[in-house]
Write a protein that holds these residues in place. Structure first.
Motif, PDB file in Angstrom:
ATOM      1  N   GLU A 107       0.807  -1.225   0.000  1.00 51.01           N
ATOM      2  CA  GLU A 107       0.000   0.000   0.000  1.00 51.01           C
ATOM      3  C   GLU A 107       0.842   1.279   0.000  1.00 51.01           C
ATOM      4  N   ASN A 108       2.061   1.188   0.524  1.00 52.56           N
ATOM      5  CA  ASN A 108       2.854   2.407   0.701  1.00 52.56           C
ATOM      6  C   ASN A 108       4.034   2.531  -0.261  1.00 52.56           C
ATOM      7  N   ALA A 109       4.294   1.499  -1.044  1.00 51.73           N
ATOM      8  CA  ALA A 109       5.381   1.591  -2.031  1.00 51.73           C
ATOM      9  C   ALA A 109       4.929   2.485  -3.186  1.00 51.73           C
ATOM     10  N   LYS A 110       5.621   3.591  -3.366  1.00 55.35           N
ATOM     11  CA  LYS A 110       5.269   4.547  -4.417  1.00 55.35           C
ATOM     12  C   LYS A 110       6.263   4.457  -5.563  1.00 55.35           C
ATOM     13  N   ASP A 111       5.775   4.798  -6.737  1.00 55.77           N
ATOM     14  CA  ASP A 111       6.678   4.944  -7.860  1.00 55.77           C
ATOM     15  C   ASP A 111       7.662   6.056  -7.520  1.00 55.77           C
ATOM     16  N   PHE A 112       8.906   5.954  -7.978  1.00 56.11           N
ATOM     17  CA  PHE A 112       9.946   6.904  -7.564  1.00 56.11           C
ATOM     18  C   PHE A 112       9.555   8.348  -7.870  1.00 56.11           C
ATOM     19  N   ILE A 113       8.843   8.555  -8.991  1.00 55.66           N
ATOM     20  CA  ILE A 113       8.505   9.924  -9.399  1.00 55.66           C
ATOM     21  C   ILE A 113       7.500  10.537  -8.417  1.00 55.66           C
ATOM     22  N   GLN A 114       6.547   9.710  -7.976  1.00 55.60           N
ATOM     23  CA  GLN A 114       5.564  10.188  -6.992  1.00 55.60           C
ATOM     24  C   GLN A 114       6.254  10.492  -5.666  1.00 55.60           C
ATOM     25  N   PHE A 115       7.145   9.594  -5.269  1.00 55.84           N
ATOM     26  CA  PHE A 115       7.842   9.754  -3.997  1.00 55.84           C
ATOM     27  C   PHE A 115       8.734  10.998  -4.007  1.00 55.84           C
ATOM     28  N   LYS A 116       9.542  11.116  -5.054  1.00 51.82           N
ATOM     29  CA  LYS A 116      10.487  12.238  -5.124  1.00 51.82           C
ATOM     30  C   LYS A 116       9.733  13.569  -5.243  1.00 51.82           C
ATOM     31  N   THR A 117       8.671  13.563  -6.019  1.00 53.57           N
ATOM     32  CA  THR A 117       7.876  14.780  -6.201  1.00 53.57           C
ATOM     33  C   THR A 117       7.263  15.240  -4.884  1.00 53.57           C
ATOM     34  N   SER A 118       6.643  14.302  -4.161  1.00 56.74           N
ATOM     35  CA  SER A 118       5.990  14.679  -2.899  1.00 56.74           C
ATOM     36  C   SER A 118       7.017  15.129  -1.871  1.00 56.74           C
ATOM     37  N   LEU A 119       8.183  14.488  -1.832  1.00 53.95           N
ATOM     38  CA  LEU A 119       9.212  14.832  -0.865  1.00 53.95           C
ATOM     39  C   LEU A 119       9.794  16.216  -1.137  1.00 53.95           C
ATOM     40  N   LEU A 120      10.159  16.457  -2.410  1.00 51.18           N
ATOM     41  CA  LEU A 120      10.798  17.730  -2.754  1.00 51.18           C
ATOM     42  C   LEU A 120       9.794  18.875  -2.829  1.00 51.18           C
ATOM     43  N   ALA A 121       8.586  18.569  -3.288  1.00 56.16           N
ATOM     44  CA  ALA A 121       7.559  19.620  -3.392  1.00 56.16           C
ATOM     45  C   ALA A 121       7.175  20.142  -2.009  1.00 56.16           C
ATOM     46  N   GLU A 122       7.191  19.247  -1.038  1.00 57.48           N
ATOM     47  CA  GLU A 122       6.863  19.643   0.325  1.00 57.48           C
ATOM     48  C   GLU A 122       7.904  20.646   0.854  1.00 57.48           C
ATOM     49  N   GLU A 123       9.158  20.400   0.477  1.00 59.08           N
ATOM     50  CA  GLU A 123      10.228  21.307   0.898  1.00 59.08           C
ATOM     51  C   GLU A 123      10.119  22.660   0.191  1.00 59.08           C
ATOM     52  N   ALA A 124       9.746  22.620  -1.111  1.00 61.24           N
ATOM     53  CA  ALA A 124       9.696  23.849  -1.902  1.00 61.24           C
ATOM     54  C   ALA A 124       8.547  24.752  -1.444  1.00 61.24           C
ATOM     55  N   ALA A 125       7.458  24.106  -1.024  1.00 64.06           N
ATOM     56  CA  ALA A 125       6.274  24.855  -0.546  1.00 64.06           C
ATOM     57  C   ALA A 125       5.882  25.950  -1.533  1.00 64.06           C
ATOM     58  N   ASN A 126       5.818  27.213  -1.070  1.00 64.14           N
ATOM     59  CA  ASN A 126       5.389  28.312  -1.945  1.00 64.14           C
ATOM     60  C   ASN A 126       6.550  29.119  -2.506  1.00 64.14           C
ATOM     61  N   ASP A 127       7.758  28.595  -2.383  1.00 74.98           N
ATOM     62  CA  ASP A 127       8.938  29.302  -2.895  1.00 74.98           C
ATOM     63  C   ASP A 127       9.117  28.961  -4.379  1.00 74.98           C
ATOM     64  N   PRO A 128       8.894  29.914  -5.315  1.00 76.06           N
ATOM     65  CA  PRO A 128       8.978  29.644  -6.756  1.00 76.06           C
ATOM     66  C   PRO A 128      10.357  29.154  -7.188  1.00 76.06           C
ATOM     67  N   LYS A 146      12.663  27.519  -5.352  1.00 79.79           N
ATOM     68  CA  LYS A 146      12.839  26.133  -4.901  1.00 79.79           C
ATOM     69  C   LYS A 146      11.974  25.182  -5.728  1.00 79.79           C
ATOM     70  N   ARG A 147      10.781  25.640  -6.080  1.00 82.81           N
ATOM     71  CA  ARG A 147       9.871  24.819  -6.900  1.00 82.81           C
ATOM     72  C   ARG A 147      10.488  24.517  -8.257  1.00 82.81           C
ATOM     73  N   ALA A 148      11.108  25.544  -8.869  1.00 78.29           N
ATOM     74  CA  ALA A 148      11.775  25.369 -10.160  1.00 78.29           C
ATOM     75  C   ALA A 148      12.937  24.384 -10.033  1.00 78.29           C
ATOM     76  N   VAL A 151      11.553  20.834  -9.834  1.00 78.40           N
ATOM     77  CA  VAL A 151      11.159  20.316 -11.147  1.00 78.40           C
ATOM     78  C   VAL A 151      12.399  19.871 -11.918  1.00 78.40           C
ATOM     79  N   ARG A 152      13.438  20.705 -11.895  1.00 71.92           N
ATOM     80  CA  ARG A 152      14.670  20.397 -12.622  1.00 71.92           C
ATOM     81  C   ARG A 152      15.330  19.120 -12.065  1.00 71.92           C
ATOM     82  N   ASP A 153      15.276  18.990 -10.753  1.00 74.66           N
ATOM     83  CA  ASP A 153      15.841  17.809 -10.099  1.00 74.66           C
ATOM     84  C   ASP A 153      15.116  16.540 -10.541  1.00 74.66           C
TER      85      ASP A 153
END
Length: 657
Positions: A366-387, A389-391, A394-396
């Motif tokens: 139930e908790n094994a995520k595809d790497f793209i979903q995992f990496k996106t959720s992890l890094l997006a959470e860090e970027a928050a509302n900072d444009p 960091k968000r960019a 995406v590049r990462d």
């Protein structure tokens, strides 16, 4: 020495596809099996196994042979070690005579290091179970970790006493040399200025985790300290040696390989206890990089068994970010990656210990995520509302996607990333193109630098000529091994003089075995093989086929000298290489030799005879330049020319069938 009875029984019992299947994921391909080469870095299979012939061929490296040859190549076994490994696998009792001291001394360095490591493992296990400190301190520690007696014994866990040279003294007393104790890193040796030698145990006062190769050999150890000594490292590994290369080893691979191949998935964890606890809970397709950064060699080790990896992370966020680099390495190898993190404060060890098998399996599903979903959720959470960091996020992520060799997978991941990050696919494709362009430019730059470093003045290129006689001799060996004992109706060629005194070719039909036909034809012209390997193999084949009532390819290969095995295997697997490419699925049907055996034999023998006649004519022509009276030589040349014409007429008939 191992008795011949044991060796014969091992060869008779061992199944090549089963043995190699422990190291390489094999897939059915016609009557054979194919897989990724265990000897080179490749993404498309070029490794072929023939169950019928009981031989293997690796078309990428050129290596090949029987079951023993595979173990000697892959595991660096000596011949006796390979036989012992197979005997153990198939529960065959080994009959052998006692080795003399002289024979022990002749053991090579690697073998000596393995012997020392095996002794160390036995010593540590015995110390754990049979000494008071072992039972009171080390065994208690393992029990506190939740390990059962069965698990402790399965993984060969042990204990080195908290004494400076307890193990070293025991090893020396049992005849093991200090040189190899030092080379394996089990003993630390220090020379003092006064000429005095100090020696002490590297793993003093530690619980021991033996590290095995894929075949189960002890390569090195990991040791955990049990005291609160802040100056000492908590975990200590064997140093790099001739037998232990930590970047090429995965802890637990020996115990996990069958489950990985069966489940078609590998769980990758961080530590020794994570692997052991998961195994104890019933999830056996688990390995660890042993606390070191994941390497391409370790990934390729898994790749031989499955394309699917699930990386299991602790709930520690800092650890998650640090481990993302390993995911990119896995993607580069063309593998499918999923990621699963545990609740905060949990790791695979504690989670497996505190939950039932069904609950652990359900959690992973139930908790094994595809790497793209995992990496996106992890890094997006860090970027928050900072444009900015968000960019960068995406590049990462696009940079990770660029590592994937498969273009279709790349496109799917770009679409997925665009959806999650709410950004247009066009922008992501442009970013991907820029990364790919930079990567190509860097690769070209590297190639140019390498070319410059090894710059060579180009001479006029000489095209290497094909060695016709070598190819024909090779072809004859192949025919003999594959079809030598089969019978067929052959048209024998007989030279007779007609009424005008000219040589003419007449034919007579006779039923012969293929080896008889070839032997008689070559004897008739007194043909000798020029290649030493082919000459020796040819006489061994003819001798065996003359003396025996039957002929088995696997028995012949098993009794063949190792010097000739590689060449013979290449010949035998010549047709199997077509299976690698699945030509028939593309409506291309390679012509197989057995379809026209008489034609094949006649064509090969006639071509060789014709070639040799041509060589004789050339030699005679050179003689005419050295003599004044050439009448006899010219007559001989004329006779050979006539024979050459007749042979080629006959050859033309064979080829037109």
């Amino acid at each position: 020495m191992i008795s011949k009875t044991t060796i014969d029984q091992v060869y008779e019992t061992a199944r090549l596809e089963e043995v190699i299947g422990d190291f390489v994921q094999l897939k059915k391909s016609g009557s054979n099996f194919k897989g990724l080469s265990p000897f080179s870095d490749e993404r498309t299979p070029s490794f072929m196994v023939s169950p019928v012939k009981q031989i293997w061929k690796d078309f990428s490296s050129g290596k090949g042979g029987n079951v023993v040859a595979f173990l000697m190549e892959h595991e660096h076994f000596t011949y006796p070690e390979a036989i012992k490994y197979l005997a153990k696998k198939y529960n065959i009792e080994i009959e052998e005579t006692e080795q003399t001291d002289e024979q022990k001394e002749q053991a090579n360095e690697r073998e000596s290091m393995f012997l020392v490591s095996e002794y160390a493992n036995t010593y540590f296990i015995k110390t754990l179970w049979e000494t008071e400190p072992g039972k009171a301190i080390a065994l208690s520690y393992f029990k506190e970790r939740g390990f059962t007696d069965e698990t402790i014994k399965k993984f060969g866990l042990g204990f080195n006493p908290n004494e400076w040279e307890a193990f070293t003294k025991s090893a020396l007393d049992n005849g093991y040399q200090l040189e190899y104790l030092a080379k394996t890193g089990l003993t630390i040796v220090k020379e003092h200025a006064e000429g005095e030698t100090k020696k002490f145990d590297r793993f003093k006062g530690r619980v021991m985790f033996p590290i095995h190769s894929m075949s189960g050999r002890v390569l090195g150890f990991g040791g955990r300290i049990l005291t609160n000594d802040k100056k000492a490292a908590k975990y200590l590994n064997s140093p790099e040696s001739n037998i232990y290369h930590k970047s090429k080893v995965l802890y637990g691979i020996y115990y996990a390989k069958k489950a990985i191949a069966k489940e078609d998935r590998c769980y990758l964890v961080e530590g020794y206890t994570d692997v052991i606890q998961m195994h104890q809970r019933g999830i056996e397709n688990v390995v660890s990089s042993s606390g070191t950064a994941l390497t391409p060699e370790q990934i390729r080790l898994i790749n031989r068994l499955t394309k699917n990896i699930t990386v299991l992370f602790d709930g520690d966020a800092a650890g998650l970010r640090a481990s993302l680099r390993g995911i990119d390495l896995i993607l580069e190898q063309g593998m499918n990656v999923k990621v699963c993190s545990f609740p905060e404060g949990e790791d695979p060890d504690s989670f497996a210990k505190n939950n039932a098998y069904e609950d652990v399996v359900l959690y992973l599903e139930e908790n094994a995520k595809d790497f793209i979903q995992f990496k996106t959720s992890l890094l997006a959470e860090e970027a928050a509302n900072d444009p900015i960091k968000r960019a960068d996020t995406v590049r990462d992520i696009v940079n990770s996607i660029s590592k994937i060799p498969d273009q279709i997978q790349k496109e799917i991941y770009i679409q997925e990333c665009a959806k999650i990050m709410q950004i247009s696919e066009e922008v992501l494709y442009n970013t991907l193109a820029q990364i790919d362009k930079k990567g190509a430019a860097d690769a070209n730059k590297k190639i140019k630098q390498e070319q410059k470093a090894f710059e060579v003045v180009k001479n006029d290129q000489v095209v290497e000529k094909v060695d016709v006689q070598y190819e024909l001799e090779r072809k004859i060996i192949g025919i003999l091994i594959l079809y030598g004992f089969e019978s067929d109706e052959f048209e024998d060629l007989v030279l007779r003089e007609n009424d005008e005194g000219d040589l003419v070719m007449t034919s007579e039909l006779s039923t012969l075995k293929v080896f008889e036909k070839i032997f008689l034809n070559l004897q008739e012209d007194e043909v000798e093989f020029t290649n030493e390997t082919f000459r020796k193999v040819y006489f061994q084949l003819i001798s065996e086929m003359n003396e025996k009532d039957s002929f088995q390819i696997k028995d012949f290969v098993n009794n063949l000298s190792q010097d000739y095995t590689n060449e013979v295997t290449s010949i035998l697997m010549e047709e199997e290489k077509y299976d690698i490419h699945d030509w028939e699925r593309k409506d291309i049907y390679p012509k197989m030799k057995r379809n026209s055996l008489v034609q094949l034999v006649d064509e090969t023998v006639l071509t060789l005879r014709s070639f040799l006649v041509k060589k004789v004519v050339s030699s005679l022509q050179n003689k005419t330049l050295q003599n004044e009276d050439n009448s006899e030589i010219l007559k001989e040349i004329n006779d050979y020319n006539n024979l050459h014409v007749l042979l080629n007429k006959r050859l033309g008939r064979v080829l037109s069938f």
